[in-house]
Scaffold this motif. Structure first.
Motif, short mmCIF file in Angstrom:
data_model
loop_
_atom_site.label_atom_id
_atom_site.label_comp_id
_atom_site.label_asym_id
_atom_site.label_seq_id
_atom_site.Cartn_x
_atom_site.Cartn_y
_atom_site.Cartn_z
N ILE A 215 -92.74 -37.27 119.09
CA ILE A 215 -93.08 -36.63 117.81
C ILE A 215 -94.59 -36.37 117.72
N GLY A 216 -94.97 -35.45 116.87
CA GLY A 216 -96.37 -35.17 116.60
C GLY A 216 -96.90 -33.97 117.37
N GLY A 217 -97.60 -33.08 116.65
CA GLY A 217 -98.22 -31.93 117.30
C GLY A 217 -97.22 -30.89 117.77
N THR A 218 -97.71 -29.93 118.52
CA THR A 218 -96.85 -28.82 118.95
C THR A 218 -96.95 -28.56 120.45
N ASP A 219 -97.50 -29.50 121.18
CA ASP A 219 -97.71 -29.33 122.62
C ASP A 219 -96.38 -29.07 123.34
N GLU A 220 -95.34 -29.80 122.96
CA GLU A 220 -94.04 -29.64 123.61
C GLU A 220 -93.46 -28.26 123.34
N GLN A 221 -93.61 -27.78 122.09
CA GLN A 221 -93.06 -26.47 121.73
C GLN A 221 -93.74 -25.36 122.53
N GLU A 222 -95.08 -25.46 122.62
CA GLU A 222 -95.80 -24.44 123.39
C GLU A 222 -95.41 -24.53 124.87
N ALA A 223 -95.24 -25.75 125.35
CA ALA A 223 -94.85 -25.93 126.75
C ALA A 223 -93.48 -25.30 127.01
N ALA A 224 -92.56 -25.45 126.06
CA ALA A 224 -91.21 -24.92 126.24
C ALA A 224 -91.25 -23.40 126.39
N ALA A 225 -92.04 -22.75 125.54
CA ALA A 225 -92.17 -21.29 125.62
C ALA A 225 -92.77 -20.89 126.96
N TRP A 226 -93.75 -21.66 127.40
CA TRP A 226 -94.42 -21.37 128.67
C TRP A 226 -93.44 -21.52 129.84
N VAL A 227 -92.61 -22.57 129.78
CA VAL A 227 -91.63 -22.83 130.84
C VAL A 227 -90.71 -21.63 131.02
N GLN A 228 -90.20 -21.12 129.88
CA GLN A 228 -89.25 -20.02 129.96
C GLN A 228 -89.89 -18.79 130.59
N GLU A 229 -91.15 -18.58 130.25
CA GLU A 229 -91.81 -17.37 130.71
C GLU A 229 -92.34 -17.46 132.15
N HIS A 230 -92.82 -18.63 132.53
CA HIS A 230 -93.57 -18.71 133.80
C HIS A 230 -92.97 -19.59 134.89
N LEU A 231 -92.08 -20.52 134.50
CA LEU A 231 -91.69 -21.51 135.50
C LEU A 231 -90.36 -21.13 136.15
N GLU A 232 -90.31 -21.26 137.48
CA GLU A 232 -89.08 -20.88 138.16
C GLU A 232 -88.18 -22.05 138.49
N ILE A 233 -88.72 -23.27 138.36
CA ILE A 233 -87.87 -24.43 138.66
C ILE A 233 -87.36 -25.03 137.35
N PRO A 234 -86.17 -25.69 137.41
CA PRO A 234 -85.56 -26.21 136.18
C PRO A 234 -86.32 -27.41 135.58
N VAL A 235 -86.22 -27.51 134.25
CA VAL A 235 -86.88 -28.62 133.54
C VAL A 235 -85.84 -29.34 132.69
N VAL A 236 -85.89 -30.68 132.74
CA VAL A 236 -85.05 -31.51 131.87
C VAL A 236 -85.99 -32.20 130.89
#
Lengths: 295, 378
Positions: A215-236
């Motif tokens: 909990i706290g902040g928005t780092d995870e949310q921004e990371a999630a958007a970044w993952v979808q756009e830039h990352l080719e390997i799966p994330v859990v």
């Protein structure tokens, strides 16, 4: 391969003669990390003798450790009042990767320190973090080596012991890790989720990632958007704090729900929206990562 | 650390911010006396660490000293969001021509201090942010150079058109930033920032939170801590070096590390239980901490079972085991205890616990399920 630390890591320990510094220097040496120097102002010229007989030279400044021993990475175990200064000293001496374990550094100090480190092009991990470990190669910080095993999964987390829990789940299921990184639980940290995910994305040895937020902040949310756009390997993903009440700090200085922002529910929802499989329990990480690796 | 409005105003005053006078009363008689000195026309404001004081009836206008006493006698002792009001601030009523909002906080995204100002003051700023984001101006500050003159001016012109008010507001932004940095705040907020009919800017309400990590070098601010305003268990926990937050459930939790502590609470809920608390014993494994933790947990009458979840790293499992055994010797623990220990010195720990008659687990799911089951049976 790995991220942030590998067999070229030459480590200087800032605060090597302190209680935590000396304990963990022993642990890091035992794990096989190349600890090439220690720094304690006023104790330059002395040396640190580890339990396994290794001796490590002590210098007054990080600059000397860089000049004389070729240190390129530093780990900081100095008390909160001096930790911010220690980080800037390391950056000024040309250290490329600085790991700050210290908990309780004043946030205002960190705002200036963060800007200073950025200007010098160094990477800071933490503060208030457990450090990083590349299983079988080297560890910088306090993550227990025995729970890790080499393999294809990158682990990134804001927590300490919860990281251990997740890594342990993987190891018990026979799934190894490329590098495990604890980015720290403070509001101001040097390396965030996206920085770490980007590094994992560029690492050929990392085939899937476990991302543990809270909990706290928005780092995870921004990371999630970044993952979808830039990352080719799966994330859990996993988020701690579903039962945390709003407005209360849950141990970590950064773990606080402000208004309706930063709840676990919101973060889990954003994860799913961006194609990150969410583990409901730490034990569920096993099956999800197995699926991700198979897919 | 949250501080009271009257304390926040002291910090603002010290930085030069225009704040109306005011005094604190702990009895209705004191409130009357203060009101009389201000001419009778005053606001009586509950001093508690909770938002929404006005809606809860904790802020009342009085037109005479007698009325101030009546209000104070009602407000003192009232409960706002589980907190009992023990102090009121008595302050002269100010005539208001307009209300604005100004604050400084730490922006986690850019890792910098950030100003937030809005010409719409006196209302919930989160509501403004949601419905009319264009009515809020945000400005990030480079902490190395501080608030620059043109930045202060630009914030001021977002709030006011009148040149005299712009001038006052420009100065006020600098003072607010000074109050924020010199007291290591995580939030310094003026809501509302009013303009009086005479054209003067005044901060008539103030909210400040201080970064706990900076208190070691701010003894005067640290002395603002109001022990009456926090539950006794949290004071005891803080003094023992533990992080503790009381919750509503019946499964007492004792965990090392904040993230694992939260994940443990969540798992209690997953298995159908409700956690009674968040408790992080921290990285050290001093047995005294474990004893203090058990004292705090067992003092809560709603706790029906106690769950330990320890992942040894720096924390040594055998130290925690010794702490549990020691605590059981020193205090009378009624609820059943279930323990999960794994990591550093796990084998030694399991041996110690077995000898003392405790059963221990090595899996987190197993122990949480057991704790929930025991709480349900009690």
């Amino acid at each position: 391969m790995s991220i942030f630390i590998d067999d070229s890591t030459r480590l200087v320990v800032q605060g090597i003669t302190g209680r935590d510094g000396s304990f963990h220097t022993n642990q890091m040496l035992e794990y096989g990390t190349q600890v090439v120097a220690g720094v304690t102002p006023g104790k330059g010229g002395q040396s640190f003798t580890a339990d396994n007989g290794t001796t490590v030279p002590i210098f007054n400044t990080v600059e000397e450790a860089v000049e004389k021993e070729g240190a390129n990475t530093s780990v900081i175990y100095v008390p909160p009042a001096f930790a911010s200064g220690a980080i800037m000293e390391a950056a000024d001496a040309g250290i490329a990767f600085i790991v700050a374990i210290t908990e309780g550094i004043p946030v205002m100090d960190m705002t200036r320190t963060y800007a200073f480190v950025k200007d010098r092009g160094a990477r800071l991990l933490g503060p208030n973090c457990p450090g990083a470990i590349t299983p079988g190669v080297a560890k910088v910080g306090i993550i227990p080596g025995q729970i890790t095993t080499p393999g294809p999964v990158g682990v990134v987390s804001r927590s300490g012991t919860l990281t251990y829990e997740a890594v342990n789940q993987l190891t018990e299921a026979g799934i190894g890790q490329s590098t495990c990184v604890g980015i720290g639980g403070d509001p101001i940290i040097g390396t965030n989720f996206i920085d770490t995910l980007r590094a994992f994305g560029e690492d050929p040895a990392t085939e899937a990632i476990v991302m543990i937020g809270e909990i706290g902040g928005t780092d995870e949310q921004e990371a999630a958007a970044w993952v979808q756009e830039h990352l080719e390997i799966p994330v859990v993903g996993f988020i701690a704090g579903q039962t945390a009440p709003p407005g209360r700090q849950m141990g970590h200085a950064g773990a606080i729900i402000s208004g309706s922002a930063g709840t676990a529910e919101e973060k889990m929802k954003v994860f799913e929206e961006h194609g990150i499989a969410v583990a409901k329990r730490p034990v569920d990480i096993r099956a999800l990562i197995q699926e991700a690796l198979a897919g | 650390m949250d501080i009271h409005e009257y304390q926040a105003k002291e910090l603002f005053r010290a930085a030069g911010v225009a704040v109306p006078p005011g005094e604190v009363a702990t009895t209705a008689e004191q409130a009357e006396e203060i009101a009389r000195r201000y001419g009778g026309s005053v606001v009586v404001k509950a001093q508690v660490h909770a938002g929404g004081r006005g809606k809860a009836g904790g802020v009342k206008l009085a037109s005479s000293a007698e009325e101030a006493r009546e209000h104070a006698s009602k407000i003192l002792g009232m409960t706002i969001k589980d907190l009992t009001v023990q102090k009121v601030l008595v302050t002269p009523i100010e005539d208001i021509a307009s209300e604005a909002y100004a604050s400084v906080l730490i922006d986690r995204e850019t890792q910098r201090p950030m100003f937030m100002v809005s010409p719409e003051g006196g209302v919930d700023i989160e509501e403004v942010a949601e419905n009319r984001p264009e009515a809020i101006r945000k400005l990030r500050i480079d902490p190395r150079y501080g608030l620059l003159p043109h930045q202060a001016y630009s914030l001021a012109t977002f709030l006011y058109d009148d040149p005299a008010q712009v001038k006052q507001a420009t100065k006020l932004m600098g003072q607010l930033y000074e109050a924020f940095t010199s007291n290591s705040c995580s939030l310094a907020e003026i809501n509302p920032l009013i303009v009086t009919p005479e054209g003067d800017l005044k901060a008539i309400d103030a909210k400040v939170s201080i970064d706990e990590s900076a208190l070691f070098r701010l003894p005067e601010v640290a002395a603002y801590r109001d022990l009456d305003a926090e539950p006794a268990a949290e004071t005891k926990a803080r003094e023992a070096g533990l992080s503790f937050v009381k919750l509503e459930g019946d499964v007492g939790c004792c965990v090392n590390g904040a993230g694992l502590a939260m994940a443990t609470m969540d798992l209690v809920k997953y298995y159908g239980g409700e956690p009674a608390n968040f408790l992080d014993i921290g990285g050290s494994s001093n047995p005294d901490k474990v004893v203090a933790a058990l004292e705090i947990i067992t003092a809560d009458p709603s706790v029906k079972s106690i769950l330990f979840n320890i992942f040894g790293g720096i924390t040594r499992c055998d130290d925690v085991a010794n702490g549990i055994v020691e605590a059981a010797r020193r205090i009378d623990i009624q609820p059943p205890i279930v323990i999960r220990l794994t990591g550093t010195n796990e084998t030694e720990a399991l041996e110690i616990l077995k000898e003392a008659g405790f059963s221990a687990y090595t899996s987190m799911d197993e122990v949480v399920e057991k704790a929930v089951e025991l709480a349900a049976q009690a």
